[in-house]
Scaffold this motif. Structure first.
Motif, PDB file in Angstrom:
ATOM      1  N   HIS A   1       0.835  -1.203   0.000  1.00 25.07           N
ATOM      2  CA  HIS A   1       0.000   0.000   0.000  1.00 25.07           C
ATOM      3  C   HIS A   1       0.872   1.257   0.000  1.00 25.07           C
ATOM      4  CE1 HIS A   1      -3.009   2.967   1.098  1.00 25.07           C
ATOM      5  NE2 HIS A   1      -2.305   3.260   2.196  1.00 25.07           N
ATOM      6  N   ARG A   2       1.931   1.246   0.826  1.00 22.92           N
ATOM      7  CA  ARG A   2       2.820   2.406   0.883  1.00 22.92           C
ATOM      8  C   ARG A   2       3.562   2.618  -0.455  1.00 22.92           C
ATOM      9  NH1 ARG A   2       3.823   0.224   6.005  1.00 22.92           N
ATOM     10  NH2 ARG A   2       5.780  -0.707   5.269  1.00 22.92           N
ATOM     11  N   GLN A   3       3.718   1.574  -1.236  1.00 21.56           N
ATOM     12  CA  GLN A   3       4.392   1.691  -2.545  1.00 21.56           C
ATOM     13  C   GLN A   3       3.432   2.102  -3.656  1.00 21.56           C
ATOM     14  OE1 GLN A   3       6.468  -1.948  -3.386  1.00 21.56           O
ATOM     15  NE2 GLN A   3       7.953  -1.664  -1.721  1.00 21.56           N
ATOM     16  N   GLY A   4       2.184   2.354  -3.318  1.00 26.53           N
ATOM     17  CA  GLY A   4       1.238   2.835  -4.315  1.00 26.53           C
ATOM     18  C   GLY A   4       0.525   1.731  -5.072  1.00 26.53           C
ATOM     19  N   LEU A   5       0.510   0.525  -4.519  1.00 27.54           N
ATOM     20  CA  LEU A   5      -0.123  -0.609  -5.220  1.00 27.54           C
ATOM     21  C   LEU A   5      -1.469  -0.982  -4.585  1.00 27.54           C
ATOM     22  CD1 LEU A   5       3.083  -2.808  -5.616  1.00 27.54           C
ATOM     23  CD2 LEU A   5       2.069  -1.256  -7.280  1.00 27.54           C
ATOM     24  N   THR A   6      -2.118  -0.015  -3.964  1.00 26.93           N
ATOM     25  CA  THR A   6      -3.355  -0.296  -3.222  1.00 26.93           C
ATOM     26  C   THR A   6      -4.429  -0.885  -4.125  1.00 26.93           C
ATOM     27  OG1 THR A   6      -2.846   1.554  -1.763  1.00 26.93           O
ATOM     28  CG2 THR A   6      -5.106   0.743  -1.740  1.00 26.93           C
ATOM     29  N   ASN A   7      -4.635  -0.308  -5.282  1.00 27.71           N
ATOM     30  CA  ASN A   7      -5.701  -0.796  -6.183  1.00 27.71           C
ATOM     31  C   ASN A   7      -5.443  -2.233  -6.610  1.00 27.71           C
ATOM     32  OD1 ASN A   7      -7.078   1.628  -6.076  1.00 27.71           O
ATOM     33  ND2 ASN A   7      -5.970   2.495  -7.839  1.00 27.71           N
ATOM     34  N   GLU A   8      -4.183  -2.548  -6.939  1.00 28.01           N
ATOM     35  CA  GLU A   8      -3.862  -3.909  -7.354  1.00 28.01           C
ATOM     36  C   GLU A   8      -4.058  -4.899  -6.202  1.00 28.01           C
ATOM     37  OE1 GLU A   8      -2.134  -1.270  -7.830  1.00 28.01           O
ATOM     38  OE2 GLU A   8      -1.719  -1.055  -9.976  1.00 28.01           O
ATOM     39  N   VAL A   9      -3.665  -4.474  -4.988  1.00 28.72           N
ATOM     40  CA  VAL A   9      -3.838  -5.343  -3.808  1.00 28.72           C
ATOM     41  C   VAL A   9      -5.311  -5.627  -3.564  1.00 28.72           C
ATOM     42  CG1 VAL A   9      -3.578  -5.405  -1.300  1.00 28.72           C
ATOM     43  CG2 VAL A   9      -1.676  -4.649  -2.718  1.00 28.72           C
ATOM     44  N   LEU A  10      -6.128  -4.563  -3.617  1.00 27.10           N
ATOM     45  CA  LEU A  10      -7.574  -4.737  -3.390  1.00 27.10           C
ATOM     46  C   LEU A  10      -8.192  -5.665  -4.437  1.00 27.10           C
ATOM     47  CD1 LEU A  10      -8.606  -1.095  -2.407  1.00 27.10           C
ATOM     48  CD2 LEU A  10      -8.391  -3.089  -0.905  1.00 27.10           C
ATOM     49  N   HIS A  11      -7.757  -5.526  -5.667  1.00 22.02           N
ATOM     50  CA  HIS A  11      -8.301  -6.375  -6.730  1.00 22.02           C
ATOM     51  C   HIS A  11      -7.965  -7.846  -6.482  1.00 22.02           C
ATOM     52  CE1 HIS A  11      -9.732  -7.447 -10.693  1.00 22.02           C
ATOM     53  NE2 HIS A  11      -8.551  -8.048 -10.950  1.00 22.02           N
ATOM     54  N   SER A  12      -6.707  -8.084  -6.102  1.00 24.69           N
ATOM     55  CA  SER A  12      -6.291  -9.478  -5.840  1.00 24.69           C
ATOM     56  C   SER A  12      -7.022 -10.050  -4.640  1.00 24.69           C
ATOM     57  CB  SER A  12      -4.790  -9.532  -5.607  1.00 24.69           C
ATOM     58  OG  SER A  12      -4.096  -9.123  -6.758  1.00 24.69           O
ATOM     59  N   LEU A  13      -7.204  -9.240  -3.572  1.00 24.97           N
ATOM     60  CA  LEU A  13      -7.929  -9.719  -2.388  1.00 24.97           C
ATOM     61  C   LEU A  13      -9.386 -10.007  -2.716  1.00 24.97           C
ATOM     62  CD1 LEU A  13      -6.464  -7.418   0.403  1.00 24.97           C
ATOM     63  CD2 LEU A  13      -6.109  -9.871   0.124  1.00 24.97           C
ATOM     64  N   ASP A  14      -9.992  -9.149  -3.538  1.00 26.99           N
ATOM     65  CA  ASP A  14     -11.389  -9.389  -3.937  1.00 26.99           C
ATOM     66  C   ASP A  14     -11.515 -10.730  -4.652  1.00 26.99           C
ATOM     67  OD1 ASP A  14     -12.210  -7.026  -2.824  1.00 26.99           O
ATOM     68  OD2 ASP A  14     -12.157  -5.884  -4.716  1.00 26.99           O
ATOM     69  N   ASP A  15     -10.566 -11.022  -5.543  1.00 28.34           N
ATOM     70  CA  ASP A  15     -10.607 -12.305  -6.263  1.00 28.34           C
ATOM     71  C   ASP A  15     -10.477 -13.466  -5.288  1.00 28.34           C
ATOM     72  OD1 ASP A  15     -10.868 -10.941  -8.605  1.00 28.34           O
ATOM     73  OD2 ASP A  15      -8.755 -11.155  -9.222  1.00 28.34           O
ATOM     74  N   LEU A  16      -9.561 -13.346  -4.317  1.00 21.33           N
ATOM     75  CA  LEU A  16      -9.338 -14.439  -3.375  1.00 21.33           C
ATOM     76  C   LEU A  16     -10.539 -14.651  -2.462  1.00 21.33           C
ATOM     77  CD1 LEU A  16      -7.470 -16.565  -2.170  1.00 21.33           C
ATOM     78  CD2 LEU A  16      -6.498 -14.782  -0.728  1.00 21.33           C
ATOM     79  N   ILE A  17     -11.097 -13.537  -1.965  1.00 24.32           N
ATOM     80  CA  ILE A  17     -12.261 -13.634  -1.076  1.00 24.32           C
ATOM     81  C   ILE A  17     -13.446 -14.223  -1.812  1.00 24.32           C
ATOM     82  CG2 ILE A  17     -13.950 -12.262   0.217  1.00 24.32           C
ATOM     83  CD1 ILE A  17     -11.609 -10.364   0.923  1.00 24.32           C
ATOM     84  N   ALA A  18     -13.611 -13.821  -3.077  1.00 25.06           N
ATOM     85  CA  ALA A  18     -14.717 -14.386  -3.861  1.00 25.06           C
ATOM     86  C   ALA A  18     -14.538 -15.881  -4.041  1.00 25.06           C
ATOM     87  CB  ALA A  18     -14.785 -13.675  -5.210  1.00 25.06           C
ATOM     88  N   ALA A  19     -13.283 -16.302  -4.266  1.00 31.56           N
ATOM     89  CA  ALA A  19     -13.031 -17.738  -4.436  1.00 31.56           C
ATOM     90  C   ALA A  19     -13.331 -18.499  -3.151  1.00 31.56           C
ATOM     91  CB  ALA A  19     -11.578 -17.936  -4.856  1.00 31.56           C
ATOM     92  N   LEU A  20     -12.970 -17.925  -1.986  1.00 30.09           N
ATOM     93  CA  LEU A  20     -13.241 -18.589  -0.705  1.00 30.09           C
ATOM     94  C   LEU A  20     -14.728 -18.642  -0.415  1.00 30.09           C
ATOM     95  CD1 LEU A  20     -10.367 -17.029   1.431  1.00 30.09           C
ATOM     96  CD2 LEU A  20     -10.500 -19.365   0.555  1.00 30.09           C
ATOM     97  N   ASP A  21     -15.451 -17.549  -0.743  1.00 30.75           N
ATOM     98  CA  ASP A  21     -16.900 -17.514  -0.512  1.00 30.75           C
ATOM     99  C   ASP A  21     -17.632 -18.517  -1.382  1.00 30.75           C
ATOM    100  OD1 ASP A  21     -16.676 -15.614   1.427  1.00 30.75           O
ATOM    101  OD2 ASP A  21     -17.105 -13.912   0.079  1.00 30.75           O
ATOM    102  N   ASN A  22     -17.083 -18.841  -2.535  1.00 32.41           N
ATOM    103  CA  ASN A  22     -17.740 -19.788  -3.450  1.00 32.41           C
ATOM    104  C   ASN A  22     -17.444 -21.231  -3.088  1.00 32.41           C
ATOM    105  OD1 ASN A  22     -18.934 -17.770  -4.967  1.00 32.41           O
ATOM    106  ND2 ASN A  22     -17.176 -17.611  -6.370  1.00 32.41           N
ATOM    107  N   GLY A  23     -16.715 -21.455  -2.007  1.00 40.11           N
ATOM    108  CA  GLY A  23     -16.498 -22.817  -1.535  1.00 40.11           C
ATOM    109  C   GLY A  23     -15.321 -23.517  -2.136  1.00 40.11           C
ATOM    110  N   ARG A  24     -14.470 -22.788  -2.835  1.00 36.90           N
ATOM    111  CA  ARG A  24     -13.312 -23.433  -3.424  1.00 36.90           C
ATOM    112  C   ARG A  24     -12.172 -23.568  -2.426  1.00 36.90           C
ATOM    113  NH1 ARG A  24     -12.202 -20.118  -8.735  1.00 36.90           N
ATOM    114  NH2 ARG A  24     -13.377 -18.505  -7.661  1.00 36.90           N
ATOM    115  N   GLY A  25     -12.392 -23.203  -1.191  1.00 38.90           N
ATOM    116  CA  GLY A  25     -11.370 -23.345  -0.157  1.00 38.90           C
ATOM    117  C   GLY A  25     -11.987 -23.124   1.201  1.00 38.90           C
ATOM    118  N   SER A  26     -11.324 -23.531   2.240  1.00 34.46           N
ATOM    119  CA  SER A  26     -11.840 -23.385   3.597  1.00 34.46           C
ATOM    120  C   SER A  26     -10.896 -22.528   4.403  1.00 34.46           C
ATOM    121  CB  SER A  26     -11.984 -24.752   4.271  1.00 34.46           C
ATOM    122  OG  SER A  26     -12.313 -24.585   5.626  1.00 34.46           O
ATOM    123  N   PRO A  27     -11.324 -21.355   4.858  1.00 31.83           N
ATOM    124  CA  PRO A  27     -10.434 -20.499   5.624  1.00 31.83           C
ATOM    125  C   PRO A  27      -9.973 -21.162   6.910  1.00 31.83           C
ATOM    126  CG  PRO A  27     -12.602 -19.469   5.309  1.00 31.83           C
ATOM    127  CD  PRO A  27     -12.655 -20.788   4.664  1.00 31.83           C
TER     128      PRO A  27
END
Length: 201
Positions: free
Chosen positions: A30-56
């Motif tokens: 985030h401090r390096q200015g990559l906040t948007n990319e980080v948020l996008h990647s986290l959204d993809d991961l959270i969506a994958a976990l919510d769809n049951g493709r993994g167990s937190p």
């Protein structure tokens, strides 16, 4: 360049111990200015976990590794783009420097050629006509008195013709006649004392 779109103070939340390394990595990116990319990647991961493709609960370490791996790949890709741009800029700068150097050399060559051409044009022409003209202009040729035979040869007539013309007309007319006959336009006058023909210029 750091993202300054959300400069308000960060919210303090409790983070599970296993997620602390991942949160620190997210904060660094985030401090390096990559906040948007980080948020996008986290959204993809959270969506994958919510769809049951993994167990937190069962695969928490694997999910953290996946997040870190995605973030690392993203950082490497962005760094590669930056390095590629820097390399391209350096290559263009080197190319411009070489072109400037070539242009400078061409300008020097053109100047030398013009100087040589100027020197050639200013040099006196070497040849027979030059020396002849220089001599004639600097030191006029002085004609000496000559005999009747020499004058006849010079005017292209016989000695008898010379004598006849001189005796049949006044001195000024003989002078004009001899001047017309002389190839150099010199008029001649007979001197009774010396018996020679003297040039009159």
């Amino acid at each position: 360049m750091p993202d300054t779109s959300n400069d308000k103070p960060s919210e303090m939340i409790r983070v599970p111990t296993p997620l602390i390394p991942a949160v620190r990595e997210l904060s660094r990116l985030h401090r390096q200015g990559l906040t948007n990319e980080v948020l996008h990647s986290l959204d993809d991961l959270i969506a994958a976990l919510d769809n049951g493709r993994g167990s937190p609960h069962n695969h928490l370490s694997q999910n953290i590794s996946t997040i870190c791996s995605r973030l690392d790949n993203l950082e490497l890709r962005l760094s590669g783009d930056i390095s590629s741009d820097a390399s391209s800029n350096q290559h263009l700068a080197d190319l411009e420097q070489k072109i400037d150097s070539i242009n400078n050399r061409l300008a020097q060559f053109a100047e030398v050629i013009m100087q040589l051409q100027s020197n050639i044009n200013n040099q006196p022409r070497r040849g027979k006509s030059y020396y002849g003209n220089s001599y004639n202009q600097g030191q006029p040729v002085k004609f000496q008195p000559i005999t009747e035979e020499s004058l006849a040869s010079r005017l292209g007539v016989t000695p008898e013709t010379i004598r006849k013309e001189r005796e049949s007309q006044p001195a000024p007319l003989f002078f004009a006649w001899s001047k017309r006959k002389d190839t150099s336009g010199i008029g001649w006058e007979f001197n009774q004392k010396t018996g020679l023909y003297h040039p009159i210029t």
